[in-house]
Scaffold this active site. Structure first.
Site, PDB file in Angstrom:
ATOM      1  N   TYR A  98       0.862  -1.071  -0.154  1.00 50.08           N
ATOM      2  CA  TYR A  98       0.133   0.237  -0.024  1.00 50.08           C
ATOM      3  C   TYR A  98       0.965   1.206   0.048  1.00 50.08           C
ATOM      4  O   TYR A  98       2.047   1.288   0.472  1.00 50.08           O
ATOM      5  CB  TYR A  98      -0.856  -0.199   1.258  1.00 50.08           C
ATOM      6  CG  TYR A  98      -1.948  -0.952   1.162  1.00 50.08           C
ATOM      7  CD1 TYR A  98      -3.128  -0.769   0.484  1.00 50.08           C
ATOM      8  CD2 TYR A  98      -2.236  -2.142   1.851  1.00 50.08           C
ATOM      9  CE1 TYR A  98      -4.140  -1.760   0.297  1.00 50.08           C
ATOM     10  CE2 TYR A  98      -2.641  -2.975   1.841  1.00 50.08           C
ATOM     11  CZ  TYR A  98      -4.029  -2.810   0.961  1.00 50.08           C
ATOM     12  OH  TYR A  98      -5.045  -3.813   0.992  1.00 50.08           O
ATOM     13  N   GLY A 109       5.149   2.116  -6.371  1.00 45.89           N
ATOM     14  CA  GLY A 109       4.872   0.490  -6.349  1.00 45.89           C
ATOM     15  C   GLY A 109       5.755  -0.329  -7.186  1.00 45.89           C
ATOM     16  O   GLY A 109       6.001  -1.549  -6.589  1.00 45.89           O
ATOM     17  N   ASN A 136     -10.618  -3.471  -7.355  1.00 43.79           N
ATOM     18  CA  ASN A 136      -9.602  -2.827  -7.571  1.00 43.79           C
ATOM     19  C   ASN A 136      -8.831  -2.634  -8.975  1.00 43.79           C
ATOM     20  O   ASN A 136      -7.764  -3.312  -9.107  1.00 43.79           O
ATOM     21  CB  ASN A 136      -8.595  -2.908  -6.411  1.00 43.79           C
ATOM     22  CG  ASN A 136      -7.569  -2.019  -6.171  1.00 43.79           C
ATOM     23  OD1 ASN A 136      -7.276  -0.931  -6.851  1.00 43.79           O
ATOM     24  ND2 ASN A 136      -6.666  -1.897  -5.093  1.00 43.79           N
ATOM     25  N   TYR A 143      -0.245  -4.922 -11.673  1.00 41.17           N
ATOM     26  CA  TYR A 143       0.258  -6.215 -11.465  1.00 41.17           C
ATOM     27  C   TYR A 143       0.162  -6.644 -12.752  1.00 41.17           C
ATOM     28  O   TYR A 143       1.302  -7.277 -13.082  1.00 41.17           O
ATOM     29  CB  TYR A 143      -0.499  -7.205 -10.311  1.00 41.17           C
ATOM     30  CG  TYR A 143      -0.574  -6.470  -9.100  1.00 41.17           C
ATOM     31  CD1 TYR A 143       0.497  -6.288  -8.536  1.00 41.17           C
ATOM     32  CD2 TYR A 143      -1.770  -6.538  -8.447  1.00 41.17           C
ATOM     33  CE1 TYR A 143       0.508  -5.592  -7.007  1.00 41.17           C
ATOM     34  CE2 TYR A 143      -1.820  -5.798  -7.088  1.00 41.17           C
ATOM     35  CZ  TYR A 143      -0.811  -5.244  -6.294  1.00 41.17           C
ATOM     36  OH  TYR A 143      -0.805  -4.627  -4.936  1.00 41.17           O
TER      37      TYR A 143
END
Length: 173
Positions: A98, A109, A136, A143
């Site tokens: 997060y 990230g 999300n 990802y």
């Protein structure tokens, strides 16, 4: 984004871990969940007692992302039987990753994913995996851009709400 540092969380930083955990989770999900369910999740999953127990598990590691010495996010990794879902002893789980909203989309990230991959490779994991809430979409796309693909789903309890997480993994060997 230059100046990002990744540091392993120490025992005397558990209050800071709790604070960034609550703040980032709230920023990410409060607009799509009830205050009651958010409060229940905080009480059950982000209490100082729960975080201390997780921290003390030798198969779990926490890392802070810092910018100009300020904590802006964190990463939680699980190895072996510390994984939240039985996948494989030779796997590494990213249970939590997060960031504060203002740092999303700025490369932080990716730095945390790189840290996770480095640790998974060091542990000789065959793959790295995570669960991400089906709603999300921004995270799912992130990802996928970082080499993860969908392979299943599991339930995630947020307060009294059963939610579906998409399971994603990236093969390492």
């Amino acid at each position: 984004m230059n100046g990002i540092e990744i540091h392993k969380v120490t025992e005397n930083q558990l209050i800071e871990l709790q604070k960034i955990s609550m703040q980032t989770f709230y920023e990410a999900f409060s607009d799509m969940n009830t205050e009651e369910n958010m409060a229940l999740y905080f009480a059950n999953s982000l209490s100082i007692e729960k975080l201390t127990s997780e921290f003390n598990n030798e198969l779990t590691e926490f890392y802070f992302a810092k910018f100009h010495n300020q904590i802006i996010g964190f990463l939680k990794l699980n190895f072996g039987n510390a994984q939240s879902d039985n996948q494989d002893e030779n796997a590494t789980e990213i249970e939590r990753i997060y960031l504060l909203n203002q740092y999303c989309g700025k490369g932080v990230g990716k730095i945390l994913i790189s840290k996770a991959l480095d640790r998974a490779i060091l542990e000789a994991s065959e793959f790295i995996w995570l669960g991400v809430w089906e709603h999300n979409t921004r995270a799912i796309q992130f990802y996928k851009r970082n080499g993860f693909s969908e392979f299943g789903s599991h339930m995630f309890k947020l307060g009294n709400d059963d939610q579906t997480d998409i399971l994603m993994k990236r093969r390492l060997i």
